[in-house]
Enzyme design. Structure first.
Site, PDB file in Angstrom:
ATOM      1  N   HIS A 102      19.548  -9.268  61.549  1.00 23.97           N
ATOM      2  CA  HIS A 102      18.981 -10.247  60.617  1.00 23.97           C
ATOM      3  C   HIS A 102      18.480  -9.547  59.357  1.00 23.97           C
ATOM      4  O   HIS A 102      18.372  -8.318  59.317  1.00 23.97           O
ATOM      5  CB  HIS A 102      17.841 -11.021  61.273  1.00 23.97           C
ATOM      6  CG  HIS A 102      16.628 -10.176  61.576  1.00 23.97           C
ATOM      7  ND1 HIS A 102      16.525  -9.377  62.679  1.00 23.97           N
ATOM      8  CD2 HIS A 102      15.462 -10.019  60.903  1.00 23.97           C
ATOM      9  CE1 HIS A 102      15.360  -8.750  62.685  1.00 23.97           C
ATOM     10  NE2 HIS A 102      14.691  -9.126  61.605  1.00 23.97           N
ATOM     11  N   ASP A 104      15.184 -10.187  56.642  1.00 14.91           N
ATOM     12  CA  ASP A 104      13.946 -10.968  56.657  1.00 14.91           C
ATOM     13  C   ASP A 104      13.933 -12.073  55.597  1.00 14.91           C
ATOM     14  O   ASP A 104      14.369 -11.852  54.472  1.00 14.91           O
ATOM     15  CB  ASP A 104      12.751 -10.044  56.401  1.00 14.91           C
ATOM     16  CG  ASP A 104      12.600  -8.999  57.501  1.00 14.91           C
ATOM     17  OD1 ASP A 104      12.874  -9.323  58.662  1.00 14.91           O
ATOM     18  OD2 ASP A 104      12.211  -7.863  57.176  1.00 14.91           O
ATOM     19  N   HIS A 243      18.956  -5.693  59.831  1.00 13.38           N
ATOM     20  CA  HIS A 243      18.367  -4.795  60.815  1.00 13.38           C
ATOM     21  C   HIS A 243      18.275  -5.459  62.193  1.00 13.38           C
ATOM     22  O   HIS A 243      18.396  -6.691  62.315  1.00 13.38           O
ATOM     23  CB  HIS A 243      17.016  -4.238  60.357  1.00 13.38           C
ATOM     24  CG  HIS A 243      16.009  -5.270  59.967  1.00 13.38           C
ATOM     25  ND1 HIS A 243      16.014  -5.920  58.753  1.00 13.38           N
ATOM     26  CD2 HIS A 243      14.947  -5.770  60.636  1.00 13.38           C
ATOM     27  CE1 HIS A 243      15.012  -6.771  58.693  1.00 13.38           C
ATOM     28  NE2 HIS A 243      14.343  -6.705  59.828  1.00 13.38           N
ATOM     29  N   ARG A 258       4.160  -4.894  59.090  1.00 17.36           N
ATOM     30  CA  ARG A 258       5.212  -5.018  58.082  1.00 17.36           C
ATOM     31  C   ARG A 258       4.673  -5.684  56.825  1.00 17.36           C
ATOM     32  O   ARG A 258       3.956  -6.686  56.898  1.00 17.36           O
ATOM     33  CB  ARG A 258       6.350  -5.870  58.650  1.00 17.36           C
ATOM     34  CG  ARG A 258       7.566  -5.947  57.744  1.00 17.36           C
ATOM     35  CD  ARG A 258       8.561  -6.960  58.251  1.00 17.36           C
ATOM     36  NE  ARG A 258       7.993  -8.293  58.206  1.00 17.36           N
ATOM     37  CZ  ARG A 258       8.556  -9.372  58.740  1.00 17.36           C
ATOM     38  NH1 ARG A 258       9.695  -9.288  59.381  1.00 17.36           N
ATOM     39  NH2 ARG A 258       7.984 -10.553  58.633  1.00 17.36           N
TER      40      ARG A 258
HETATM   41  C1  SIN Z   1      11.614  -6.712  61.717  1.00 15.32           C
HETATM   42  O1  SIN Z   1      12.541  -7.301  62.275  1.00 15.32           O
HETATM   43  O2  SIN Z   1      11.267  -7.001  60.557  1.00 15.32           O
HETATM   44  C2  SIN Z   1      10.871  -5.616  62.455  1.00 15.32           C
HETATM   45  C3  SIN Z   1      11.773  -4.634  63.106  1.00 15.32           C
HETATM   46  C4  SIN Z   1      11.137  -3.928  64.261  1.00 15.32           C
HETATM   47  O3  SIN Z   1      10.118  -4.389  64.796  1.00 15.32           O
HETATM   48  O4  SIN Z   1      11.670  -2.902  64.683  1.00 15.32           O
END
Ligand code: SIN
Length: 276
Positions: A102, A104, A243, A258
């Protein structure tokens, strides 16, 4: 300050040493990092003893910050820092057996530019994150398939999760192939966790294409995999990567923080060929 740059894969990922993220960035260093981000798409920093405030200050150097409506915070006085925690994610999205590729906030009309993610509490082993190079994935597709998909729009549907927190936002579609506003590189823009479907196609045709694209994202040739350690920080470009968080640590309450960087004034371009 001289940065030491170690490329991790041919087209994606670089580890950056020779910097202390607790310190404010000079304009020159900020510009260098921004250029490195465009080149490597995701930057990794090790052994950075930064706190939430310093993480926010670092991210803010690259644009306005975006406060996400569905994520929790560690500290409500710092809403820009989103707590990414498996338990909370389960509540919001249901149990997860595996991650999904995905990018964000792709459900927004102007999705966020990028993110800075910091490890807070990690399992002893597992919980890696992978990033895929959306430009390399696009280029790896056969010519005829690229021609077929160049003008398509794909749905990004986050409605169920937004409804749970009472956030009203329409479901929208983005062009599947976009040109990066700063590098001019064409890449795929799709979110496998937001019910992707092709506008104007039957569900069967749509599923067939989405599965084919997923196959390409799943190829290790287009990916970089990051093993988190205490003090690790990742900074990525949401416009050129997808990611995938790896859920292989059982019930361990893995916690990350984040900070999302909002889209800046540079509008994304639909693929140059389409615009002509
Ligand atoms: C995310 O998907 O923004 C976070 C990725 C993660 O927790 O490794």
């Amino acid at each position: 300050m001289t940065l030491h740059i170690t490329r991790l894969e041919p087209t994606i990922g670089a580890e950056i040493a020779g910097i202390d993220l607790r310190e404010p960035l000079t304009h020159a260093l900020r510009d260098e990092l921004r250029q490195l981000l465009l080149t490597h798409k995701v930057l990794f920093f090790r052994d950075q003893a930064i706190n939430t405030e310093q993480q926010i200050a670092f991210a803010k150097e690259f644009g306005e910050l975006y406060v996400h409506p569905t994520t929790q915070q560690n500290d409500p006085t710092k809403p820009q820092a989103h707590l990414i925690e498996a338990q909370d994610e389960r509540k919001l999205y249901g149990p997860r057996i595996s991650g999904r590729w995905h990018t964000d906030t792709s459900w927004l009309l102007q999705p966020t530019l990028g993110a800075v993610l910091r490890a807070v509490d990690l399992p002893e082993v597992g919980g890696d994150t992978l990033w895929a190079d959306a430009g390399a994935v696009y280029r790896a597709l056969p010519d005829d398939l690229r021609a077929e998909i160049d003008n398509l729009h794909v749905v990004h549907d986050f409605k169920k999760s937004l409804d749970k927190v009472g956030y009203d936002y329409p479901i929208l579609a983005h062009p599947l192939v976009r040109t990066h506003p700063e590098t001019g590189e064409d890449g795929l823009f799709i979110n496998f966790s937001q019910n992707p479907s092709v506008i104007g196609w039957t569900p069967q045709q749509s599923k067939q294409l989405i599965d084919r694209l997923l196959l390409e994202f799943n190829k290790p040739e287009h990916q970089v995999r990051f093993k988190w350690r205490p003090g690790s920080v990742a900074f990525w470009d949401n416009r050129s990567t997808l990611h995938y968080p790896v859920y292989n640590y059982g019930d361990y309450p893995r916690r990350m923080e984040r900070v999302l960087i909002a889209y800046d004034d540079i509008p994304h371009r639909v693929r140059a060929a389409n615009a002509a």
